[in-house]
Scaffold this motif. Structure first.
Motif, PDB file in Angstrom:
ATOM      1  N   GLY A 114     -12.357   1.215   9.147  1.00 28.96           N
ATOM      2  CA  GLY A 114     -13.453   0.256   9.739  1.00 28.96           C
ATOM      3  C   GLY A 114     -14.588   0.991   9.895  1.00 28.96           C
ATOM      4  O   GLY A 114     -14.790   2.185  10.036  1.00 28.96           O
ATOM      5  N   ASN A 115     -15.794   0.211  10.337  1.00 22.22           N
ATOM      6  CA  ASN A 115     -16.866   0.867  10.912  1.00 22.22           C
ATOM      7  C   ASN A 115     -17.653  -0.010  11.494  1.00 22.22           C
ATOM      8  O   ASN A 115     -17.700  -1.356  11.340  1.00 22.22           O
ATOM      9  N   ASN A 116     -18.615   0.412  12.433  1.00 21.06           N
ATOM     10  CA  ASN A 116     -19.645  -0.622  13.233  1.00 21.06           C
ATOM     11  C   ASN A 116     -21.107  -0.266  12.694  1.00 21.06           C
ATOM     12  O   ASN A 116     -22.031  -0.626  13.348  1.00 21.06           O
ATOM     13  N   ASN A 117     -21.138   0.437  11.454  1.00 22.03           N
ATOM     14  CA  ASN A 117     -22.542   0.805  10.970  1.00 22.03           C
ATOM     15  C   ASN A 117     -22.852  -0.202  10.019  1.00 22.03           C
ATOM     16  O   ASN A 117     -22.302  -0.471   9.229  1.00 22.03           O
ATOM     17  N   GLN A 118     -24.109  -1.103  10.277  1.00 19.06           N
ATOM     18  CA  GLN A 118     -24.070  -2.216   9.577  1.00 19.06           C
ATOM     19  C   GLN A 118     -24.729  -2.007   8.125  1.00 19.06           C
ATOM     20  O   GLN A 118     -25.070  -2.963   7.676  1.00 19.06           O
ATOM     21  N   SER A 119     -25.051  -0.591   8.019  1.00 22.95           N
ATOM     22  CA  SER A 119     -25.547  -0.291   6.568  1.00 22.95           C
ATOM     23  C   SER A 119     -24.295  -0.103   5.731  1.00 22.95           C
ATOM     24  O   SER A 119     -24.382   0.199   4.306  1.00 22.95           O
ATOM     25  N   LEU A 120     -23.008   0.102   5.948  1.00 21.54           N
ATOM     26  CA  LEU A 120     -21.824   0.295   5.344  1.00 21.54           C
ATOM     27  C   LEU A 120     -21.041  -0.744   4.878  1.00 21.54           C
ATOM     28  O   LEU A 120     -21.399  -2.068   4.963  1.00 21.54           O
ATOM     29  N   GLN A 121     -19.664  -0.533   4.560  1.00 23.52           N
ATOM     30  CA  GLN A 121     -18.867  -1.630   3.891  1.00 23.52           C
ATOM     31  C   GLN A 121     -18.221  -2.630   4.900  1.00 23.52           C
ATOM     32  O   GLN A 121     -18.156  -2.326   6.096  1.00 23.52           O
ATOM     33  N   GLY A 122     -18.096  -3.783   4.544  1.00 23.69           N
ATOM     34  CA  GLY A 122     -17.780  -4.789   5.204  1.00 23.69           C
ATOM     35  C   GLY A 122     -16.089  -4.680   5.540  1.00 23.69           C
ATOM     36  O   GLY A 122     -15.304  -3.853   4.974  1.00 23.69           O
ATOM     37  N   PRO A 123     -15.663  -5.612   6.333  1.00 24.20           N
ATOM     38  CA  PRO A 123     -14.446  -5.799   6.592  1.00 24.20           C
ATOM     39  C   PRO A 123     -13.493  -6.272   5.668  1.00 24.20           C
ATOM     40  O   PRO A 123     -13.728  -7.002   4.715  1.00 24.20           O
ATOM     41  N   ALA A 124     -11.931  -5.995   5.767  1.00 21.55           N
ATOM     42  CA  ALA A 124     -11.060  -6.599   4.679  1.00 21.55           C
ATOM     43  C   ALA A 124     -10.190  -7.785   5.369  1.00 21.55           C
ATOM     44  O   ALA A 124      -9.427  -8.221   4.654  1.00 21.55           O
ATOM     45  N   LEU A 165      -8.565 -19.424  -1.844  1.00 19.88           N
ATOM     46  CA  LEU A 165      -9.175 -20.413  -1.013  1.00 19.88           C
ATOM     47  C   LEU A 165     -10.105 -20.115  -0.102  1.00 19.88           C
ATOM     48  O   LEU A 165     -10.957 -20.726   0.265  1.00 19.88           O
ATOM     49  N   TYR A 166     -10.353 -18.715   0.456  1.00 14.98           N
ATOM     50  CA  TYR A 166     -11.294 -18.337   1.496  1.00 14.98           C
ATOM     51  C   TYR A 166     -12.142 -17.109   1.011  1.00 14.98           C
ATOM     52  O   TYR A 166     -12.935 -17.134   1.768  1.00 14.98           O
ATOM     53  N   GLY A 167     -11.960 -16.635  -0.161  1.00 16.31           N
ATOM     54  CA  GLY A 167     -13.010 -15.783  -0.801  1.00 16.31           C
ATOM     55  C   GLY A 167     -13.225 -14.420  -0.071  1.00 16.31           C
ATOM     56  O   GLY A 167     -12.102 -13.847   0.324  1.00 16.31           O
ATOM     57  N   ALA A 168     -14.506 -13.945   0.113  1.00 24.01           N
ATOM     58  CA  ALA A 168     -14.972 -12.753   0.555  1.00 24.01           C
ATOM     59  C   ALA A 168     -14.354 -12.134   1.739  1.00 24.01           C
ATOM     60  O   ALA A 168     -14.151 -13.210   2.648  1.00 24.01           O
ATOM     61  N   ALA A 169     -13.851 -10.988   2.085  1.00 18.21           N
ATOM     62  CA  ALA A 169     -13.459 -10.130   3.211  1.00 18.21           C
ATOM     63  C   ALA A 169     -11.874 -10.872   3.256  1.00 18.21           C
ATOM     64  O   ALA A 169     -11.383 -10.276   4.340  1.00 18.21           O
ATOM     65  N   SER A 170     -11.604 -11.830   2.749  1.00 14.21           N
ATOM     66  CA  SER A 170     -10.154 -12.348   2.982  1.00 14.21           C
ATOM     67  C   SER A 170      -9.240 -11.445   2.270  1.00 14.21           C
ATOM     68  O   SER A 170      -8.153 -11.881   1.539  1.00 14.21           O
ATOM     69  N   GLN A 171      -9.370 -10.199   1.987  1.00 15.32           N
ATOM     70  CA  GLN A 171      -8.943  -9.351   1.235  1.00 15.32           C
ATOM     71  C   GLN A 171      -7.224  -9.228   1.754  1.00 15.32           C
ATOM     72  O   GLN A 171      -6.335  -9.003   0.684  1.00 15.32           O
ATOM     73  N   ALA A 172      -7.158  -8.688   2.960  1.00 15.94           N
ATOM     74  CA  ALA A 172      -5.877  -8.277   3.408  1.00 15.94           C
ATOM     75  C   ALA A 172      -5.241  -9.349   4.345  1.00 15.94           C
ATOM     76  O   ALA A 172      -4.134  -9.584   4.453  1.00 15.94           O
ATOM     77  N   GLY A 173      -6.098 -10.388   4.534  1.00 17.79           N
ATOM     78  CA  GLY A 173      -5.592 -11.642   5.417  1.00 17.79           C
ATOM     79  C   GLY A 173      -6.844 -12.542   5.902  1.00 17.79           C
ATOM     80  O   GLY A 173      -7.907 -12.159   5.631  1.00 17.79           O
ATOM     81  N   TYR A 213      10.133 -18.454  -1.627  1.00 21.39           N
ATOM     82  CA  TYR A 213       8.676 -18.381  -2.568  1.00 21.39           C
ATOM     83  C   TYR A 213       8.433 -16.879  -2.699  1.00 21.39           C
ATOM     84  O   TYR A 213       8.851 -15.959  -2.320  1.00 21.39           O
ATOM     85  N   GLY A 214       8.077 -17.033  -4.056  1.00 19.67           N
ATOM     86  CA  GLY A 214       7.409 -15.616  -4.555  1.00 19.67           C
ATOM     87  C   GLY A 214       5.688 -15.714  -4.984  1.00 19.67           C
ATOM     88  O   GLY A 214       5.296 -16.665  -5.396  1.00 19.67           O
ATOM     89  N   THR A 215       5.072 -14.576  -4.721  1.00 20.34           N
ATOM     90  CA  THR A 215       3.520 -14.695  -4.914  1.00 20.34           C
ATOM     91  C   THR A 215       2.967 -13.561  -5.322  1.00 20.34           C
ATOM     92  O   THR A 215       3.388 -12.225  -5.223  1.00 20.34           O
ATOM     93  N   VAL A 216       2.205 -13.774  -6.310  1.00 19.89           N
ATOM     94  CA  VAL A 216       1.485 -12.538  -6.714  1.00 19.89           C
ATOM     95  C   VAL A 216      -0.369 -12.983  -6.322  1.00 19.89           C
ATOM     96  O   VAL A 216      -0.663 -14.055  -6.921  1.00 19.89           O
ATOM     97  N   SER A 217      -1.142 -12.327  -5.632  1.00 25.39           N
ATOM     98  CA  SER A 217      -2.175 -12.675  -5.177  1.00 25.39           C
ATOM     99  C   SER A 217      -3.244 -11.752  -4.947  1.00 25.39           C
ATOM    100  O   SER A 217      -2.762 -10.646  -5.120  1.00 25.39           O
ATOM    101  N   GLU A 218      -4.678 -12.220  -5.252  1.00 25.12           N
ATOM    102  CA  GLU A 218      -5.503 -11.130  -5.220  1.00 25.12           C
ATOM    103  C   GLU A 218      -6.760 -11.355  -4.025  1.00 25.12           C
ATOM    104  O   GLU A 218      -7.017 -12.549  -3.639  1.00 25.12           O
ATOM    105  N   GLY A 219      -7.158 -10.119  -3.532  1.00 26.04           N
ATOM    106  CA  GLY A 219      -8.335 -10.639  -2.728  1.00 26.04           C
ATOM    107  C   GLY A 219      -9.370  -9.414  -2.787  1.00 26.04           C
ATOM    108  O   GLY A 219      -9.118  -8.579  -3.407  1.00 26.04           O
ATOM    109  N   TYR A 220     -10.501  -9.611  -2.330  1.00 27.65           N
ATOM    110  CA  TYR A 220     -11.515  -8.789  -2.585  1.00 27.65           C
ATOM    111  C   TYR A 220     -12.629  -8.567  -1.326  1.00 27.65           C
ATOM    112  O   TYR A 220     -12.668  -9.405  -0.433  1.00 27.65           O
TER     113      TYR A 220
END
Length: 751
Positions: free
Chosen positions: A104-114, A151-159, A518-525
């Motif tokens: 993680g980071n709190n530098n607003q110039s860097l990468q966003g959350p997952a 369904l939820y898009g950006a940053a919903s990468q890990a949950g 259930y079984g799932t294969v899913s992607e996030g980004y």
């Protein structure tokens, strides 16, 4: 250190076990009538029974939030086993799920959350400083584990984490809560909350919520000094010595309007506003006594935000339509002591003790200041089919525009103005930039019933993102040697433009009325973005996570036991990694390097033991590691098979509610968090110790819709290492609140 922690945890576990066992032995026989209540969630953007949703979802209901005295980010994150977090002080929380963490980071110039955070229907996800929404009059909190990209898009990468507020209803209702608590060695805290629900007409209702939460401090700022190496100047902190200096006041309101246009259409309008003021830090210095730190400048935050949202839902006959739009505006200001940065002599050598250019040496102590203004607008429209046949679907479009204007300033009050950033007077370094992000997406899921018991879900999301970064970053020396310049040049101007897609396939099978697998294969980004300089490239690309999961949902023992679980393996590729290396650049940079894997399982259970006793237990086991070395410009920074940071191998909680009579009960809650590393780079990281937190309360119904609760939070008086950090250069440890004893009076009209 580790042995000490082990002994503390072992003692705490023993105490919890003895306490729970005594209650079990006193319990009645298993109830013949009571069954597990149905839990309704909106994980798939429609209201469904939790047991019918083929996703791993943990929930905290309104009753659980109230019984556990949950009122903020730190409280509810602790109760969710698949979730870990760092939070140095209120309003600065970062959240991780299933071990997917780059630190993680709190530098607003860097990468966003997952992990994305949603407030009702709209995202409120931010870099490093997620909204610390006060938890009151909340319907529930949902934690959706694993990628939710379709369904939820950006940053919903890990949950995804969703906070769902109570909506206006057609019946008059009201309530209030008043509490006071005393923290061991700290100041008194108070809380006042209230709501009222008012039907205006047969079809229109309003709901108002207000609160004031005043947390007393428990960290002491004590005498200390710093001697700077080049000048020999010694700085003392007499002006900043104070007992219990880390206090916080949070106040706000929520106003909601619901209009039922007819039996098929309704409109919800919501206005929320919150302001948080903090002083001090929630850190202790490991070289001093417990709950002590020495500070040499002010530490304070002011966090104020307003959010407006509107949602229209309606029945088109063939499908249900949902249109939602929201606008969030936030001002966030931080003051922090940064004086220890000058100990390495770099600041003195070039700014405060460079006598050839700037005259005699002066005190190089630094006051850090950050002023941020954010505007976050989102719009989504979707249709969900209402077919009774074998094919159902949901389709939608989403747009967001997010602008973050931040001005980070490193002040040296005694600096010669000639050594300062031009026009600033006393800043030796400044980052004054605007980050503008836009994303548009179309998404959909198709649900195919192969037969009465088996359903296949196919999901896809196509997204297009554009990010620009403009402004200034530098000192009087850099960039372009602006020494003696009268003006400060803007020197950052880059654009990232990228498009891609993520997919999902899920197969669920209803074994019988009480068991689903259930079984799932899913992607996030996470979307790509911009660097402030081109040493590693002006931009970096999106990174992706692929999840392979098997899960089950069960109701057992004639409805008296709910047992849900999931096992998963996730692959994380082209990871966006942010770091600082002065040999490459004076700035923190982001690059797509390395790969990681996270595998584990999680279970969630609830059992009605008797008419008087209910027990809950949740457990998450996780193994998150790098799958290849991290090499930064030829230098090995992190090794293959190294654990990812802030990812405890185990986290679990146990809870029980024991009714002593028709009018009183005891609630006990116990959480264990395993040890975890505080950083990714192996040269710098240290292990944070395991900890356990126990909470106990006794509640008595007083009649006339009133109740009185006496509670003890952190009943074993554990000192938990929540975050070992060097954010102010000096190594510090963020710790939890010591044992706290409180009393709470609650009143609700429709209890």
């Amino acid at each position: 250190m580790n042995i000490f922690h082990f002994e503390k945890v072992h003692k705490a576990v023993t105490k919890a076990t003895v306490f729970a066992s005594s209650v079990f032995m006193a319990s009645d026989v298993i109830s013949q009538d009571a069954t597990i209540e149905e839990v309704v969630v909106t994980a798939q953007k429609k209201s469904e029974n939790l047991q019918n949703v083929p996703i791993s979802v943990s929930t905290l209901s309104a009753t659980e939030l109230d019984n556990l005295n949950i009122k903020d980010f730190a409280d509810y994150v602790l109760q969710l086993p698949s979730v870990s977090a760092t939070q140095r002080r209120p309003g600065q929380g970062q959240i991780f799920m299933r071990g997917i963490s780059d630190g993680g980071n709190n530098n607003q110039s860097l990468q966003g959350p997952a992990v994305a955070i949603y407030l009702d229907e709209s995202p409120v996800t931010m870099i490093g400083d997620n909204l610390d929404v006060h938890v009151y009059d909340i319907e529930r909190i949902e934690a959706l584990s694993g990628p939710q990209g379709t369904l939820y898009g950006a940053a919903s990468q890990a949950g995804n984490l969703k906070i769902i507020t109570n909506k206006p209803s057609g019946d008059f209702d009201s309530g209030a809560t008043v509490s006071m608590e005393n923290t061991s060695g700290g100041d008194v805290s108070t809380l006042v909350e209230g709501f009222v629900n008012i039907p205006l007409t047969e079809n229109i209702a309003m709901r108002f919520v207000g609160y004031n939460d005043d947390d007393g401090g428990f960290i002491d700022s004590v005498d200390g000094s710093i001697t700077f190496p080049l000048s020999g100047i010694t700085r003392t902190n007499g002006l900043y010595v104070k007992e219990n200096f880390n206090d916080a006041v949070k106040e706000g309101y929520r106003a909601a309007l619901r209009v039922d246009l007819d039996e098929n259409w309704k409109v919800d309008v919501n206005v929320m506003s919150q302001q948080t003021e903090t002083n001090g830090v929630w850190d202790q210095d490991p070289d001093l006594d417990d709950y002590e730190v020495s500070r040499f400048f002010d530490d304070a935050t002011h966090d104020e935000w307003d959010r407006y949202s509107a949602t229209v839902t309606g029945d088109l006959g063939f499908a249900d339509l949902t249109f939602t739009t929201s606008s969030l505006e936030r001002d966030f200001e931080v003051l922090s002591d940064y004086s220890h940065y000058s100990i390495d002599g770099y600041v003195e050598g070039y700014y405060t003790c460079y006598e050839y250019y700037f005259g005699p040496c002066v005190d190089p102590a630094i006051q850090f200041e950050n002023d941020t203004h954010q505007e976050y607008d989102t719009t989504e429209i979707r249709l969900a089919s209402k077919s009774e046949g074998k094919f159902n679907w949901i389709v939608g479009a989403f747009m967001t525009e997010n602008e973050t204007a931040y001005d980070s300033q490193w002040h040296i009050p005694t600096i010669n103005p000639d050594a300062a950033v031009p026009g600033s007077g006393d800043m030796y370094f400044q980052t004054d930039q605007v980050r503008h992000e836009e994303e548009s997406a179309v998404f959909g899921e198709l649900y195919i019933d192969l037969n009465d018991t088996t359903t296949v879900t196919l999901g896809h999301r196509k997204f297009d993102t554009e990010t620009t970064l403009t402004g200034f970053v530098g000192t009087v020396w850099w960039p372009n040697y602006i020494l003696y310049s009268a003006t400060r040049p803007d020197n950052v101007n880059s654009t990232y433009d990228g498009k891609d897609s993520v997919s999902k396939i899920n197969v669920s099978h209803q074994v019988n009325n009480d068991v689903m697998i259930y079984g799932t294969v899913s992607e996030g980004y996470r979307p790509g973005g911009n660097n402030r300089t081109s040493q590693l490239g002006a931009t970096y690309d999106a990174d992706f996570l692929t999840n392979y999961e098997f899960g089950f949902k069960t109701i057992l023992m004639d409805g008296k036991v709910r047992l849900n679980g999931a096992a998963y393996m996730m692959k994380w590729d082209d990871i966006q990694l942010g770091w600082f290396d002065p040999d490459i650049s004076l700035l923190g940079l982001v690059d797509n390097i390395g790969a990681a894997q996270s595998k584990g399982f999680e279970i969630d259970s609830k059992m009605i033991v008797s008419d008087k006793l209910t027990v809950t237990f949740s457990y998450a086991k996780n193994d998150a590691k790098l799958t290849e070395d991290y090499n930064l410009r030829g230098s090995l920074a992190a090794k293959k098979n190294q654990d990812l940071p802030f990812t405890p191998d185990r986290k679990y909680n146990f809870g029980m509610t024991r009714d002593l009579s028709d009018s009183s009960r005891i609630d006990f809650n116990y959480v264990y968090v395993d040890q975890m590393w505080n950083d990714l780079f192996y040269d710098n990281r240290v292990m944070q110790g395991a900890y356990s937190i126990g909470n106990l309360s006794f509640t008595k119904d007083l009649g006339d819709q009133a109740s009185l609760q006496i509670y003890v939070d952190n009943v074993f008086d554990e000192i938990a290492e929540l975050f070992i950090n060097v954010e102010d250069i000096q190594p510090l440890t963020t710790v939890n609140r010591p044992r706290t004893i409180g009393v709470k009076y609650s009143w609700k009209m429709n209890k």
